[in-house]
Design an enzyme around this catalytic site. Structure first.
Site, mmCIF file in Angstrom:
data_model
loop_
_atom_site.group_PDB
_atom_site.id
_atom_site.type_symbol
_atom_site.label_atom_id
_atom_site.label_comp_id
_atom_site.label_asym_id
_atom_site.label_seq_id
_atom_site.Cartn_x
_atom_site.Cartn_y
_atom_site.Cartn_z
ATOM 1 N NE ARG A 1 1.183 -8.556 10.788
ATOM 2 C CZ ARG A 1 0.950 -7.673 9.828
ATOM 3 N NH1 ARG A 1 1.807 -6.710 9.586
ATOM 4 N NH2 ARG A 1 -0.136 -7.753 9.073
ATOM 5 C CE LYS B 1 -0.679 0.274 5.021
ATOM 6 N NZ LYS B 1 0.036 1.546 5.231
ATOM 7 C CB THR B 2 3.942 2.316 1.785
ATOM 8 O OG1 THR B 2 3.376 2.011 3.063
ATOM 9 C CG2 THR B 2 4.751 3.601 1.895
ATOM 10 C CD GLN C 1 -3.538 -5.511 8.126
ATOM 11 O OE1 GLN C 1 -2.528 -5.432 8.808
ATOM 12 N NE2 GLN C 1 -3.521 -5.329 6.816
ATOM 13 C CG ASP D 1 -1.138 4.802 5.272
ATOM 14 O OD1 ASP D 1 -1.791 3.833 4.807
ATOM 15 O OD2 ASP D 1 0.042 4.696 5.663
ATOM 16 C CD GLU D 2 -2.130 1.524 8.539
ATOM 17 O OE1 GLU D 2 -3.181 0.852 8.591
ATOM 18 O OE2 GLU D 2 -1.004 1.005 8.409
#
Length: 759
Positions: free
Chosen positions: A603, A32-33, A250, A219-220
């Site tokens: 993770r 995503k970044t 998430q 973002d987020e």
């Protein structure tokens, strides 16, 4: 070569979208970044948007710094014009320029949490609010929640005016906000609330920034609260050129005010929004993703998606159930040691994830025994935590009293009205007499100038002396438990109602587990022996930053991180998910726990090992929990390691010819139970053990029999003496009994372990 040539199809679709709202559902590890930074570059270099007209909002300074660095690298000259900031930094900059238009001075002060606590303490004193009934932390949390809902004192009063229980909070909120206003100060929640208020009160200011920020990226987005949502909605204005990136799967910060509905309802708020799902994962193997997909699919409040990857690997997800939590820690740490010795992994490749901070203790001790360096992310060494050091200071003082540092640490903890000046007078007296600080406390009446404090100090010293006298009879566990109860240390933490109160209480309970285990394994061991054993762990030097270390952390701390090898531990119902979520009437609570499990699983890059324990010591009692429902939601074809048969499976292990006693005897008891002998009250010999009655229940779990006494009956306890039963409540397995004892007052205990006898 074009700016977006390196992106996959979905990433390209998201990065090249220019006008109108767009929701990018970015699954874990989907890049995503990379999409956000390439979209900024595309707007500037391909579309010709002025960097001055682009805003990117993040949640952390680290994320903002990373995005700034990437944008600068891709765009080059001119990129400094892009507004890349956190929500709070954005609001500070806006308010510094315009807050004078709503009655504040532009040089306002920002109060941190300590400042807010000080203000609230003064408010309580002014309003004469009794902290026995209402805690300062409770009011501060309520005010924070109100501000996140954009409710000032007036709005909060209008909504809650008919709720009598909120009247004191309404008064405190008014007084608190008046104090901030007089001091020309804002707290952190005000930064968001007052910016929204500014925009609504001054339309010309809002229009100015709507014209400037023609392209907005957030973002987020799944972590936004209602105030942040409203801020973004206002800035987007009529253009609605807003791009939000996030993953509803998430969303794990509900306790901080995050509202998952902001992302789930994005298309309803911004009509005609484009939705792009980034489902290709660049982090994990397909088996790990299969496990994650299978677990999260059980949530209803989510947008459908399934992660996939091109990474080839035959490595399964490993599952193992250990006999106890201690064995779980020892075996995992030993396995990590073998991987390192055989050159298959570096310590820094390995991460151990757990649900709560208290679970780190057994792993820390295992790492020390194996001489393996480790580091706790987002926390401190178990034995370096304030509450653990306090309790150990009490035990050191009981042991010999010659550790002046330990005695001074706890002489006024919890608060006994013994101030710094009095402590200094005792210190001076001790030095003048050539005796220890504790010996001086015993002679408090002789210390010049103590006045009323002398009685308090002497009472503290007598309490310590009383525990020295009985520790041989009652044992370490019982003595420590009584000390905590008499001092009110845990009660003070609980009543503080601070955000980390429950974590601190759980850490103390874990220390009590440690004491009980030591006592079971060393029947002849003394308090000195225990403190020496602990010192070998707690004195471990911090490893050098450059040294390869195993990382330990809670799942919340692990969000946004990735590791080649992950051990996900304590996967039992009652631990992960916790009992509160399991017993909650709100389905959203268990769904948030499932999202947390999804974050934990994703993770792992190469290897994921999931573990559970058949028995685990919690609050000094050995608990037997079923394997976590989240593990059972993973199809067997993705797991290596046979799923365990449930403890006491009725259909497989019980028939009328077999007595419950047999199965009770077969269980791998540790802690407060001994095979063949039943339960042993703390401090008692094996011969005095009392056998609790147990029965088998459907689902393979163990349940204690109902007590023979009833409410109103007179009973006797082996330590507390006689009393009257006030209430009996049936819990998940055992019965919770409240008794008013004649001599020691009211106590709450579990029937099977209290062993009350009806008189």
């Amino acid at each position: 070569m074009g700016l977006l040539d390196g992106l996959n199809d979905r990433q390209y679709e998201a990065a090249s979208h220019v006008d109108g709202p767009i929701l990018i559902i970015a699954g874990a590890g989907s890049g995503k970044t990379r999409v956000l930074t390439h979209r900024v570059a595309y707007l500037i270099k391909e579309i010709g948007v002025n960097p001055y007209n682009i805003m990117a909002i993040t949640f952390t300074n680290k994320a903002a710094g990373e995005m700034r660095e990437r944008v600068d690298k891709i765009v080059g000259e001119g990129s400094e014009g892009v507004w890349v900031m956190t929500f709070h930094a954005t609001c500070v900059r806006l308010l510094r320029r315009h807050i004078d238009q709503i009655g504040y001075d532009n040089s306002f002060t920002i109060y941190d949490s300590d400042d807010s606590k000080s203000v609230m303490k003064a408010v309580f004193k002014k309003l004469k609010i009794d902290t026995k009934y209402l805690k300062e932390a409770t009011v501060l949390r309520e005010i924070s929640n109100a501000k996140n809902e954009l409710q000032g004192p007036r709005e909060y009063a209008e909504i809650n005016g008919n709720d009598y229980s909120k009247h004191k909070i309404i008064q405190a909120y008014n007084e608190y906000q008046d104090t901030l206003r007089k001091n020309n100060a804002l707290d952190f929640d005000d930064l968001l609330r007052m910016t929204v208020y500014l925009f609504k009160a001054c339309p010309e200011v809002l229009e100015n920034y709507q014209d400037r920020f023609r392209y907005i990226m957030v973002d987020e987005y799944q972590d936004t609260n209602n105030a942040q949502f409203e801020l973004v909605r206002l800035l987007a204005g009529s253009r609605k050129n807003i791009c939000v990136v996030g993953d509803d799967d998430q969303s794990i910060y509900k306790f901080r005010g995050a509202n998952i509905m902001n992302i789930l309802n994005f298309e309803k708020v911004f009509r005609g929004a484009k939705v792009v799902k980034l489902e290709q994962n660049y982090r994990s193997t397909q088996n790990i993703l299969n496990a994650a997909n299978a677990v999260i699919a059980n949530n209803h409040g989510r947008k459908a998606k399934a992660l996939w990857t091109d990474r080839k690997s035959d490595e399964p997800v490993y599952f193992r159930q250990y006999d106890s939590g201690r064995e779980e820690a020892a075996e995992i740490v030993a396995e990590i040691g073998k991987l390192k010795r055989h050159g298959r992994a570096e310590y820094s490749d390995c991460a151990i994830l757990y649900r709560t901070n208290a679970q780190s203790r057994e792993f820390e001790e295992a790492f020390v025994r194996e001489n393996i360096p480790y580091y706790i992310v987002g926390g401190v060494n178990f034995y370096a935590r304030r509450e653990i050091k306090d309790v150990l200071a009490y035990l050191k003082t009981i042991d010999n009293g010659r550790d002046d540092l330990a005695v001074r640490r706890i002489i006024n903890v919890p608060k006994r009205g013994i101030g710094a000046a009095s402590i200094q007078k005792v210190t001076d007296f001790a030095e003048g007499q050539g005796i220890s600080f504790f010996e001086a406390c015993l002679r408090a009446k002789e210390v010049p100038g103590l006045n009323k404090a002398a009685d308090k100090i002497a009472a503290f010293a007598r309490m310590i002396e009383s525990y020295r006298a009985v520790i041989g009879e009652y044992g370490l566990t019982e003595t420590a438990a009584n000390m905590l109860e008499e001092t009110g240390y845990v009660d003070e933490i609980r009543e503080s109602d601070e955000d980390d109160a429950q974590d601190r209480i759980e850490n103390i309970q874990e220390l009590m587990n440690r004491i009980r285990i030591f006592e079971d394994e060393h029947p002849e061991g003394t308090l000195s022996d225990f403190l020496e054993d602990v010192a070998l762990v707690s004195d471990l030097d911090n490893a050098d930053a450059e040294v390869s270390r195993v990382l330990l952390m809670t799942v919340h701390s692990a969000k946004g991180l990735e590791f080649p090898r992950v051990w996900l531990c304590g996967m039992e119902d009652g631990v992960f998910p916790g009992y509160m979520s399991i017993n909650s009437d709100n389905d959203e609570d268990i769904e948030e726990e499932r999202r947390l499990a999804y974050v934990a699983i994703t993770r792992a890059k190469d290897v994921l090992c999931i573990s559970a324990a058949r028995s685990r010591m919690v609050r000094g009692e050995t608990q037997y929990n079923a394997v976590s429902r989240f593990v059972k939601e993973i199809p067997k074809e993705y797991l290596s390691g046979e799923m365990p048969k449930e403890i006491f499976r009725e259909e497989e292990r019980y028939n009328e010819d077999d007595s419950p006693r047999r199965f009770f005897r077969e269980m791998p008891f540790s802690g407060n139970a001994i095979p063949e002998r039943g339960w042993i009250p703390p401090g008692k010999k094996h011969a005095e053990a009392v056998k609790p009655e147990v029965k088998l229940v459907k689902g393979g779990e163990l349940e204690f029999a109902a007590p023979e006494y009833r409410v109103g009956d007179r009973v006797v306890h082996i330590k507390f003496g006689e009393g009257e039963v006030l209430s009996i409540e049936k819990g998940p397995r055992d019965y919770r009994v409240t008794v008013q004892f004649d001599e020691v007052g009211q106590k709450v205990m579990y029937a099977a372990f209290a062993k009350l006898q009806k008189i």
